[in-house]
Design an enzyme around this catalytic site. Sequence first.
Site, mmCIF file in Angstrom:
data_model
loop_
_atom_site.group_PDB
_atom_site.id
_atom_site.type_symbol
_atom_site.label_atom_id
_atom_site.label_comp_id
_atom_site.label_asym_id
_atom_site.label_seq_id
_atom_site.Cartn_x
_atom_site.Cartn_y
_atom_site.Cartn_z
ATOM 1 N N CYS A 33 -7.880 5.291 -1.027
ATOM 2 C CA CYS A 33 -6.534 4.981 -1.509
ATOM 3 C C CYS A 33 -5.861 3.911 -0.665
ATOM 4 O O CYS A 33 -4.764 3.471 -0.979
ATOM 5 C CB CYS A 33 -5.670 6.222 -1.519
ATOM 6 S SG CYS A 33 -6.360 7.492 -2.556
ATOM 7 N N CYS A 103 3.526 7.252 1.851
ATOM 8 C CA CYS A 103 3.230 6.877 3.237
ATOM 9 C C CYS A 103 3.968 7.773 4.215
ATOM 10 O O CYS A 103 3.425 8.148 5.258
ATOM 11 C CB CYS A 103 3.632 5.425 3.504
ATOM 12 S SG CYS A 103 2.665 4.234 2.582
#
Lengths: 145, 395
Positions: A33, A103
Amino acid sequence: MYSEKVMDHFTNPRNMGELPDASGVGTVGNAKCGDIMRIYLDIDDQGVIRDCKFKTFGCGAAVATSSMATELVKGKTIQEAMALTNQAVMEALDGLPPVKVHCSLLAEEAVHAALWDYAQKHGVQIPGLKPPKADIGEGEEDEEG
Amino acid sequence: MDKPIYLDNAATTPTDPAVVEAMLPWFSARYGNPSAIYSLGAQAKEGVTLAREAVAGTLNAQAREIYFTAGGTEADNWALIATAQAYAHKGRHIITSAVEHHAVLHTCQYLEKQGFSVTYVGVDDQGVIRLDELRAALRPDTILISVMFANNEIGTLQPIAQIGQIAREAGVLFHTDAVQAYGHLPIDVQALGVDLLSASGHKFRGPKGVGFLYARDGVKLPSFLHGGAQERARRAGTENVPGIVGLGAAAQLAQASMAWRAETETGLRDYLIERVEREIPHCRLNGHRTQRLPGNVNFSFRFIEGESMLIMLDQAGICASSGSACTSGSLDPSHVLLAIGLPHEIAHGSLRLTLSAENTREELDYVVDRLKEIVQRLRQMSPLYEDFCRKQERS
Ligand SMILES: Cc1ncc(COP(=O)(O)O)c(C=O)c1O
């Protein structure tokens, strides 16, 4: 697209590097990813995080959130570090674009993974701490590109 | 750096000042509607006609085979949807490649929802379509092959003449998305056996928001926008006269300068590739080394991620692009890089630098010097690189 704080932490990351004798190391994320974060913790006998470093493979937001996460846990107790949320990381960075929220979750997970490693190595129980998800896609990294 | 170093010419190009100059009167003094019968209108119609003839001349086509559109995306949509509709009675199968631009891929997906079936033919590790797979994909109900002329990410050129031949022999129409190639490489639709071709003004120093579809005489082309009788009643709506005039001017300028631009760009391209390969370890050139757009350079740098690279390049005054997930707005890196067989993590570390003949070696030297520092810095930050170095030490 990024706030000034995010750009600052990306351009001048705090606590970037390794701790050779870390008491706990956590690596989370997935090369597939495009984000991998590793956090090193140096925890003293009182359970205080004396030092903290990070390494990150990922986008601007991934670097900035790891940098901010290390800032937020450095000098804190294990309990205080446990209470760190992705929300707090995002707020400290004056927000993230919606596609980058993951994130900040990764940064939170990285801290928890490093605490888990510390707990395992030192035979300590940390209330509320769950084992990290194992999904680091480094397996394919062997052959030369 | 006062002026950025622009290495994203595949995304768009600056409009040539001569093109802007050619367009200006059509905003003011020559503002007539081409459909009007007074001379102000006739003048506008004449402007559009001359542009159409200019474009046709560059392709070895006839003026009436050129239909102006609002860009490459529209031309791609039109070519695919119109042929699907017009030839559905013959069959409902379309063949395309795995590395097309989304303007083609997403239109194919749309057509799949409408009951058409689409075969996505694979490419080799340099991005060249597998012709044996293409041949094998042909079916009695195949109506169209759509394969791009040149890839927008890795620059690989496709064997268009051979595909034209295959289509011809199979009695199937052939569309090519030439958005990246038109104005940069010579294209002769007769010699190549192309039936439909898309191009876009802003990729060859023309204005944005204007392009064209070439459709060979005799190919059924149902109208795409319904309304007035513009574009031979195929594409209704008052013409974008300044844009069309600009596109025509850009097409002529591009044709005249094509040979030396291609030569200059190829020289710069190969210089850049050579320096990067020599000076930056763990990199991989993506795309074909020679069958490649003159201005395209695409590298993957292991252990690092593309968006971080782009931000740091931007801070150094360099405009570039990447196929990493973070720059595509999804979790997956570019479908083109995956189609040539790159593992995800290496695809995430891709960097596309697309040159123009206006770039200089000095600029490229500056770019490589900065890039070296940036790659090194990001590798220092990368846990993947740390693991790699550990492994090296152990072995
Ligand atoms: C190969 C290709 N096809 C189609 C398009 C779309 O063109 P436009 O931006 O003019 O709609 C582009 C532009 O990015 C392209 O590179």
